[in-house]
Design a protein around this motif. Sequence first.
Motif, PDB file in Angstrom:
ATOM      1  N   LYS A  52     -44.401 -29.522  -9.174  1.00 32.67           N
ATOM      2  CA  LYS A  52     -44.998 -28.223  -9.464  1.00 32.67           C
ATOM      3  C   LYS A  52     -45.116 -27.456  -8.158  1.00 32.67           C
ATOM      4  N   ASP A  54     -43.520 -24.658 -14.386  1.00 33.25           N
ATOM      5  CA  ASP A  54     -44.129 -25.444 -13.303  1.00 33.25           C
ATOM      6  C   ASP A  54     -44.259 -24.670 -11.991  1.00 33.25           C
ATOM      7  N   GLU A 106     -48.944 -19.445 -14.836  1.00 32.04           N
ATOM      8  CA  GLU A 106     -47.616 -20.042 -14.793  1.00 32.04           C
ATOM      9  C   GLU A 106     -46.578 -18.935 -14.971  1.00 32.04           C
ATOM     10  N   TYR A 154     -46.782 -21.775 -10.359  1.00 37.94           N
ATOM     11  CA  TYR A 154     -48.062 -21.128 -10.611  1.00 37.94           C
ATOM     12  C   TYR A 154     -48.455 -20.209  -9.461  1.00 37.94           C
ATOM     13  N   ASN A 172     -46.604 -31.931  -5.970  1.00 37.68           N
ATOM     14  CA  ASN A 172     -46.439 -30.481  -5.874  1.00 37.68           C
ATOM     15  C   ASN A 172     -46.077 -30.039  -4.459  1.00 37.68           C
ATOM     16  N   LYS A 210     -38.189 -27.513  -5.142  1.00 37.84           N
ATOM     17  CA  LYS A 210     -39.099 -27.862  -6.234  1.00 37.84           C
ATOM     18  C   LYS A 210     -38.736 -29.172  -6.922  1.00 37.84           C
TER      19      LYS A 210
END
Length: 428
Positions: free
Chosen positions: A406, A303, A299, A305, A329, A402
């Motif tokens: 995520k 949120d 991360e 990654y 996501n 976003k």
Amino acid sequence: MTYKEAVDYISTIPKFTSKNKPSHTEKFLEFLGNPQMKLKVLHVAGTNGKGSVCIYLNSMLLSQKKSVGLFTSPHLIKMNERIAINGKQISDKEFADVFNVVYKVVKEMEKDGMSHPTFFEFLFGMALVCFQRNHVEYAILETGLGGRLDATNVIPNPVVSIITSIGMDHMEILGNDIRSIAREKAGIIKENIPVIYADSQEESNYIIEEMAHEKGAPCKKIGKDAYEIQGIKDKHIAFSCTNAYYGTTAWSLYNTAIYQPHNAVLAMEAMRLIMDDQADIEAWRSALCEVQWQGRMEEVLPDVYIDGAHNSSAIQAFLETVSLDEKKNGILFSAVQDKDYERMIACLCKSKNTEFYVVTQIDDKRAADLEVLLQIFRKYTDKPVYKEADPKLALEKVLSMKEDRKVYCLGSLYLAGMMKRRLHDAGF
């Protein structure tokens, strides 16, 4: 040479040399004075999870007050990442100092008519020299590619050989089926040296067991029944071990990927083997809870990654993790030409949680064509797919979209490195 000159030189090596045989690596190490001779080596091969197993081993050995050298690949931001001493990557000064030692030896080799070491060989030689200079007791070596013909496989007597999960990757070099790939990975097995391996699939398991039997090497399979996931909370995944040796208290990893407990247990079993009655289980537990491995479900922003999944089996493991999350996501994706990226994309497009995809192009001559990636995504999904050639702009795009989702960046370790560098340059 200075640090920058050293890095520039190593980066140009692929342009003027080709793959060497193990006998060349052995001769190279002889020229270096055989710096590997006094090391207790833990040798790690496999398709996915090698780096994670290495970093878990490193953490647990350090928790037991052992001196440890770590050699991994690839690097994401700086070449120094490949060589660490007692948990810290070597400094620019030490990198340059060790480079100059190895460079001088390479010039002597060339005078004797030997070919120049490859990119990976050169760095491997640097790592061993660095380990010798720092008087480390244990050296953790991650194979670069395959195992049987890998430069790291010239170490004749590791204390343990570890083989992580086996999947389809580097088929143009290792073979087009699981049995062939497993045979290359299992090439690290040595006479009478114990083997710990991950239960992947029947075909690869059979090959590993067969080769271990041929070498008289004690062999232990670690399956998913060796642990039970207890839950994911506060960016940690908790699991318990089914073996009473580890007690009933839950273990915890600073990672939310559901495949990481398997890697951790592989490392724990190797530690149990080499530590024997010196094992400090509570020290291991504390150490594992703190491990952070960059580019592996890392991360980097809230949120957001970065994950190094770069083959179909790694993508499948990634999807098993995100499927447990109810949150929607978006995915930023890129790949290199020599990967089976259509299979990777087909897997990603099965995700019910994903609402949009952004494809970009990595800054490397091996980069997969952006238009090809775009069309493959549109072949497998009706969800929005966007393209942005510039990775920096691609990152900005996924972040702008976003909202409460995520975001995952994956498909290539090159992409992972580029995203890390851009975030680093932006002050994150």
